[in-house]
Design a protein around this motif. Sequence first.
Motif: not given
Length: 464
Positions: A30, A49, A51, A69-70, A140, A158, A363, A369-370
């Motif tokens: 998103a 971000e 990560r 995942c998938s 953040i 987080s 999400q 879902g993606y």
Amino acid sequence: MIIGLFPIAARSPISAFMTQTLHIVGGGMAGSEAAWQAANMGVSVVIHEMRPKVETFAHRTGHLAEMVCSNSFRSDDHEQNAVGLLHWEMRAANGLIMAMADKHRLPAGGALAVDRDPFAESVTETLMSHPNVSVEYGEITDLPAEGHWIFATGPLTSTALGAAIQAETGADRLAFFDAIAPIVYADSIDMDIAWLQSRYDKGETEEEQKAYLNCPMNKEQYEAFIDALLSADKTEFHEGETAGYFDGCLPIEVMAERGRETLRHGPMKPVGLTNAHNPDDKAYAVVQLRRDNALGTLLNIVGFQTKMKYGAQTEVFRMIPGLENANFARLGGIHRNTFINSPTLLDDQMRLKSRPNIRFAGQVTGVEGYVESAAMGLLAGRLAAAEILGNELDTAPLNTAMGALVHHITGGAEAKTFQPMNVNFGLFQPVDGLKGGRRGRKDRYKAYTDRAKAEWQTWLDKQS
Ligand SMILES: Cc1cc2nc3c(=O)[nH]c(=O)nc-3n(C[C@H](O)[C@H](O)[C@H](O)COP(=O)(O)OP(=O)(O)OC[C@H]3O[C@@H](n4cnc5c(N)ncnc54)[C@H](O)[C@@H]3O)c2cc1C
């Protein structure tokens, strides 16, 4: 720019910069799409971000738009499938996630499967090289009082930020797990077996007295159903997910493991109900379904959250009398999933009603879902950029896939039982004059997708 800098009202030089800049927290599906859309409209964007400085249990890299995942974006059929239609709408809007998915497409029949690492690398490189985008790495942990913000922190928001959201919205408006009961298309239920009635006919109005749909079971059917639940294939929790959900919402198969009669004294209790087709027939157990959207086209199976695998779910749930031919808008599940109660908290511009300088996307708004998450990012990015540029934009038209989804989460869904939702045709307003039921499905879906494409194109054209 990290925590502690906010609120920034007293820092005047930054403050002037901040009012024109769009800050996006979370560079997932998103956040990446929101950044791309806003940057292309001429707005300066900072993606925050966490990560790779702060990890989640599911992500493996520091890339933006990592598929956790998938590697599937599901069906690419834009005429007969709602998620395929969402692909079409995002492509028409020059969506980055779709462009990179197309670039790194893998053979998968009618589905859009993606080579995940090159996909995420391409999204990252494209955004990093955009003149209007910068990326700042760090967590953040607050909801800022000023500036334009989109929070797109996803299902693994987080902990510290989750606490800040809860402090703003109230503890009961932020969930840390979803507990999704399967959702069935109303027109696929056999009404010669099922009937409408609330337990003990409770309620003031006829609508309330008939708020539930009941599917009766005799003893033999119940015993076979319990056997099927006990032997069905189940999924395990991912490492790092906790099982704290167990207090509030046990999966039905876990209830069945605790005793063969447990469900009959829980969500399947037969009391207070009279079979409208055969009043003398006392059911041994009853499965209840409840309306899941204002249109009444979708119903959820009450209390049937489950960790059964998808294939097993369809098999087991079609054993329920009345659901033999059920079509599922979505199957059940229980996952680690942070999401807000969007129907009560967000306006139709995806802004937090209590703090309109903040939007939510992806999400964390209760889509699943993606593709749906990227779609909500696309919309939030455009809405936020338009606001910054001083030309407020109407939200997506109701009859588009984008509009049906955003309308569902910001108003159409039942707020009390709100759980994450995939895009599906049950969210669409009916097209007049078309046949209902299975036989009319192909024509109906084509009519939905034709109408959606026309309205989406008109919405886009207005912005060009
Ligand atoms: C274990 C697991 C498996 C899944 N499997 C699938 C699947 O197979 N198919 C599917 O379609 N969907 C799947 N999902 C759902 C999937 O994660 C979402 O559909 C999609 O990634 C959501 O996009 P998003 O942008 O909302 O969130 P994400 O893609 O998760 O992006 C959110 C970003 O925000 C960052 N972030 C979080 N908190 C902060 C903070 N405080 N400060 C800064 N950054 C922060 C995160 O690091 C992350 O990069 C799965 C989810 C999980 C948890």
